[in-house]
Design a protein around this motif. Structure first.
Motif, PDB file in Angstrom:
ATOM      1  N   GLY A 182       0.860  -1.096  -0.009  1.00  0.00           N
ATOM      2  CA  GLY A 182      -0.026  -0.117  -0.188  1.00  0.00           C
ATOM      3  C   GLY A 182       0.757   1.489   0.059  1.00  0.00           C
ATOM      4  N   ILE A 183       0.186   2.283  -0.192  1.00  0.00           N
ATOM      5  CA  ILE A 183       1.067   3.636  -0.338  1.00  0.00           C
ATOM      6  C   ILE A 183       0.266   4.791   0.413  1.00  0.00           C
ATOM      7  N   ILE A 184       1.035   5.440   1.115  1.00  0.00           N
ATOM      8  CA  ILE A 184       0.836   6.676   1.914  1.00  0.00           C
ATOM      9  C   ILE A 184       1.151   7.910   1.026  1.00  0.00           C
ATOM     10  N   ALA A 185       0.685   8.902   0.595  1.00  0.00           N
ATOM     11  CA  ALA A 185       1.001   9.893  -0.327  1.00  0.00           C
ATOM     12  C   ALA A 185       0.509  11.105   0.200  1.00  0.00           C
ATOM     13  N   PHE A 186       1.364  12.142   0.050  1.00  0.00           N
ATOM     14  CA  PHE A 186       1.053  13.715   0.207  1.00  0.00           C
ATOM     15  C   PHE A 186       1.096  13.949  -1.482  1.00  0.00           C
ATOM     16  N   PRO A 187      -0.125  14.040  -2.031  1.00  0.00           N
ATOM     17  CA  PRO A 187      -0.243  13.938  -3.471  1.00  0.00           C
ATOM     18  C   PRO A 187       0.009  15.337  -4.042  1.00  0.00           C
ATOM     19  N   THR A 188       0.549  15.405  -5.327  1.00  0.00           N
ATOM     20  CA  THR A 188       0.598  16.773  -5.748  1.00  0.00           C
ATOM     21  C   THR A 188      -0.560  17.365  -6.337  1.00  0.00           C
ATOM     22  N   GLY A 189      -1.690  16.548  -6.678  1.00  0.00           N
ATOM     23  CA  GLY A 189      -2.942  16.978  -7.282  1.00  0.00           C
ATOM     24  C   GLY A 189      -2.771  17.177  -8.792  1.00  0.00           C
ATOM     25  N   GLU A 190      -1.668  16.480  -9.162  1.00  0.00           N
ATOM     26  CA  GLU A 190      -1.871  16.634 -10.941  1.00  0.00           C
ATOM     27  C   GLU A 190      -1.939  15.237 -11.471  1.00  0.00           C
ATOM     28  N   ASN A 191      -1.793  14.086 -10.646  1.00  0.00           N
ATOM     29  CA  ASN A 191      -1.649  12.871 -11.144  1.00  0.00           C
ATOM     30  C   ASN A 191      -3.091  12.318 -11.017  1.00  0.00           C
ATOM     31  N   VAL A 192      -4.136  13.031 -11.367  1.00  0.00           N
ATOM     32  CA  VAL A 192      -5.643  12.409 -10.841  1.00  0.00           C
ATOM     33  C   VAL A 192      -5.953  11.404 -11.760  1.00  0.00           C
ATOM     34  N   GLU A 193      -5.524  11.002 -13.010  1.00  0.00           N
ATOM     35  CA  GLU A 193      -6.064   9.912 -13.796  1.00  0.00           C
ATOM     36  C   GLU A 193      -5.209   8.533 -13.124  1.00  0.00           C
ATOM     37  N   LEU A 194      -4.144   8.770 -13.087  1.00  0.00           N
ATOM     38  CA  LEU A 194      -3.342   7.847 -12.239  1.00  0.00           C
ATOM     39  C   LEU A 194      -4.012   7.194 -10.953  1.00  0.00           C
ATOM     40  N   TYR A 195      -4.297   8.187 -10.133  1.00  0.00           N
ATOM     41  CA  TYR A 195      -4.980   7.746  -8.527  1.00  0.00           C
ATOM     42  C   TYR A 195      -6.266   7.163  -9.069  1.00  0.00           C
ATOM     43  N   LYS A 196      -6.997   7.736  -9.932  1.00  0.00           N
ATOM     44  CA  LYS A 196      -8.270   7.036 -10.256  1.00  0.00           C
ATOM     45  C   LYS A 196      -8.207   5.523 -10.878  1.00  0.00           C
ATOM     46  N   GLY A 197      -7.165   5.414 -11.534  1.00  0.00           N
ATOM     47  CA  GLY A 197      -6.903   3.884 -12.073  1.00  0.00           C
ATOM     48  C   GLY A 197      -6.604   2.922 -10.832  1.00  0.00           C
ATOM     49  N   ILE A 198      -5.613   3.567  -9.953  1.00  0.00           N
ATOM     50  CA  ILE A 198      -5.224   2.733  -8.900  1.00  0.00           C
ATOM     51  C   ILE A 198      -6.357   2.296  -7.966  1.00  0.00           C
ATOM     52  N   MET A 199      -7.433   3.385  -7.630  1.00  0.00           N
ATOM     53  CA  MET A 199      -8.572   3.270  -6.933  1.00  0.00           C
ATOM     54  C   MET A 199      -9.662   2.230  -7.664  1.00  0.00           C
ATOM     55  N   GLU A 200      -9.646   2.094  -9.001  1.00  0.00           N
ATOM     56  CA  GLU A 200     -10.050   1.233  -9.522  1.00  0.00           C
ATOM     57  C   GLU A 200      -9.820  -0.326  -9.598  1.00  0.00           C
ATOM     58  N   GLU A 201      -8.654  -0.358  -9.149  1.00  0.00           N
ATOM     59  CA  GLU A 201      -8.028  -1.714  -8.819  1.00  0.00           C
ATOM     60  C   GLU A 201      -8.234  -2.294  -7.595  1.00  0.00           C
ATOM     61  N   ASN A 202      -8.783  -1.368  -6.592  1.00  0.00           N
ATOM     62  CA  ASN A 202      -8.838  -1.305  -5.116  1.00  0.00           C
ATOM     63  C   ASN A 202      -7.428  -1.520  -4.369  1.00  0.00           C
ATOM     64  N   TYR A 203      -6.774  -0.864  -4.940  1.00  0.00           N
ATOM     65  CA  TYR A 203      -5.205  -1.014  -4.559  1.00  0.00           C
ATOM     66  C   TYR A 203      -5.195   0.174  -3.169  1.00  0.00           C
ATOM     67  N   PRO A 204      -4.396  -0.199  -2.059  1.00  0.00           N
ATOM     68  CA  PRO A 204      -4.784   0.383  -0.812  1.00  0.00           C
ATOM     69  C   PRO A 204      -3.741   1.572  -0.805  1.00  0.00           C
ATOM     70  N   VAL A 205      -4.556   2.984  -0.769  1.00  0.00           N
ATOM     71  CA  VAL A 205      -3.681   4.293  -0.740  1.00  0.00           C
ATOM     72  C   VAL A 205      -4.568   5.040   0.298  1.00  0.00           C
ATOM     73  N   VAL A 206      -3.704   5.866   0.856  1.00  0.00           N
ATOM     74  CA  VAL A 206      -4.390   6.616   1.953  1.00  0.00           C
ATOM     75  C   VAL A 206      -3.547   8.165   1.657  1.00  0.00           C
ATOM     76  N   PHE A 207      -4.228   9.268   1.606  1.00  0.00           N
ATOM     77  CA  PHE A 207      -3.735  10.471   1.185  1.00  0.00           C
ATOM     78  C   PHE A 207      -3.518  11.088   2.514  1.00  0.00           C
ATOM     79  N   MET A 208      -2.261  12.056   2.669  1.00  0.00           N
ATOM     80  CA  MET A 208      -1.912  12.934   3.669  1.00  0.00           C
ATOM     81  C   MET A 208      -1.905  14.275   3.457  1.00  0.00           C
ATOM     82  N   ASP A 209      -2.510  14.981   4.208  1.00  0.00           N
ATOM     83  CA  ASP A 209      -2.463  16.345   4.277  1.00  0.00           C
ATOM     84  C   ASP A 209      -2.975  17.126   3.007  1.00  0.00           C
ATOM     85  N   ARG A 210      -3.610  16.401   1.978  1.00  0.00           N
ATOM     86  CA  ARG A 210      -4.025  16.890   0.730  1.00  0.00           C
ATOM     87  C   ARG A 210      -5.167  16.502   0.112  1.00  0.00           C
ATOM     88  N   LEU A 211      -6.352  16.856  -0.112  1.00  0.00           N
ATOM     89  CA  LEU A 211      -7.248  16.561  -0.824  1.00  0.00           C
ATOM     90  C   LEU A 211      -7.079  16.673  -2.383  1.00  0.00           C
TER      91      LEU A 211
END
Length: 334
Positions: A121-150
């Motif tokens: 799994g990954i804990i990320a402080f996301p830049t906010g630019e890789n929207v499609e990448l994160y959407k693809g990851i979520m579609e795979e049900n891959y464990p991700v948690v964001f820290m500090d940013r929406l």
């Protein structure tokens, strides 16, 4: 020299291989103390070292998570990493830390690398630019948690400070001390960095709450290397601010450097409050009033949420944004 195997440990401890395996995986529910002691002694005497890679393949787990921070120079980032590492150590997990420098290209490269290494799994402080990448990851049900940013449009469990409240607390303290000309210093507000925008909103709402007119000349936003010049310009206004809120620890350093070089007295000439309780706040002269983030609690919560997702294979029926309360620590600079 022949490598010691789990079978050797089992024979030496006079137990089955499955019992040794249960011991190594910390499944002690039905294991007696004497059995545990025999296995522990056998491991020490035979100098047995478990094959972590093989165990991970068998369990379909790398027992590793990745943490992608926006900027490792921030005090908040290092404290969060420490809390995550402490939590993972208790779980016998490893942590790979990546510093993205708020660069979406580096962020994507690190995500690809961590996925290739099959981290759980990954804990990320996301830049906010890789929207499609994160959407693809979520579609795979891959464990991700964001820290500090929406990130708008992405529903992911996120750990955040109540940033508006943090700025509100600072402005309230300034007003309490008699200040009405209150400035704010921030890194660029053009980037999709949630805390900067939310703290700025909190600052504006606090001014309105106290009936203080908003003055755009009191907003300093820019890259770190240009802050000294911009500070000089702001402080040479016909009617300069008498108090400044530093959005984070890096802007604080620039303000302190400016005040020292320009011989500006704190708080006599300029009151100062910073969001982030930096390690030197209490020993600086004058001691610095700060808005503290519960960084260790936030880091631990991020790890807990991620491990729940790992256990549930990335599925979460109840995605949440966890907001943590800031704390005003009054010292001498305000």
């Amino acid at each position: 020299m022949k490598k010691t195997t789990i079978a050797d440990v089992a024979k030496h401890a006079n137990v089955s291989k499955s019992t040794v395996s249960q011991y190594l995986n910390q499944r002690y529910d039905y294991m007696g103390e004497q059995t545990k002691e025999r296995i522990e002694k056998a491991i020490a005497e035979l100098k047995y070292s478990p094959n972590i890679l093989a165990r991970g393949l068998k369990q379909k787990s790398s027992t590793t998570i990745g943490v992608i921070v926006a900027n490792i120079l921030h005090v908040f980032s290092t404290q969060v990493i420490r809390a995550i590492e402490d939590f993972c150590n208790e779980k016998d997990f490893h942590v790979i830390v990546c510093n993205a420098d708020d660069d979406p290209v580096k962020e994507k490269r690190y995500i690809d690398m961590l996925r290739a290494k099959q981290v759980d799994g990954i804990i990320a402080f996301p830049t906010g630019e890789n929207v499609e990448l994160y959407k693809g990851i979520m579609e795979e049900n891959y464990p991700v948690v964001f820290m500090d940013r929406l990130i708008p449009g992405i529903t992911i469990n996120t750990i955040l400070l109540d940033n508006e409240q943090a700025a509100f607390l600072a402005v309230n303290e300034f007003v309490k001390k008699g200040h009405e000309r209150i400035g704010v210093v921030s890194p660029p507000l053009t980037q999709k960095v949630t805390p900067r925008f939310e703290r700025m909103e909190g600052y504006k709402k606090a001014l309105e709450h106290h009936g203080i007119e908003f003055n755009p000349d009191y907003i300093l936003s820019g890259e770190i290397e240009e802050m000294h010049t911009k500070l000089k310009k702001m402080m040479r206004l016909p009617v300069p601010p008498t108090a400044i809120l530093a959005i984070n620890d890096r802007t604080l350093i620039e303000i302190l450097t400016y005040t020292k070089e320009e011989q500006v007295r704190i708080p006599e000439d300029l009151a100062l409050i910073n969001v982030d309780d930096v390690s030197f706040a209490s020993i600086y002269n004058p001691a610095l009033t700060t808005i503290a983030q519960p960084a260790f609690e936030m880091g631990k919560k991020a790890a807990e949420v991620l491990f729940d997702l790992i256990r549930d294979k990335g599925l979460s029926a109840d995605v949440k944004v966890y907001r943590f309360k800031p704390e005003l620590i009054v010292r001498e600079s305000s």
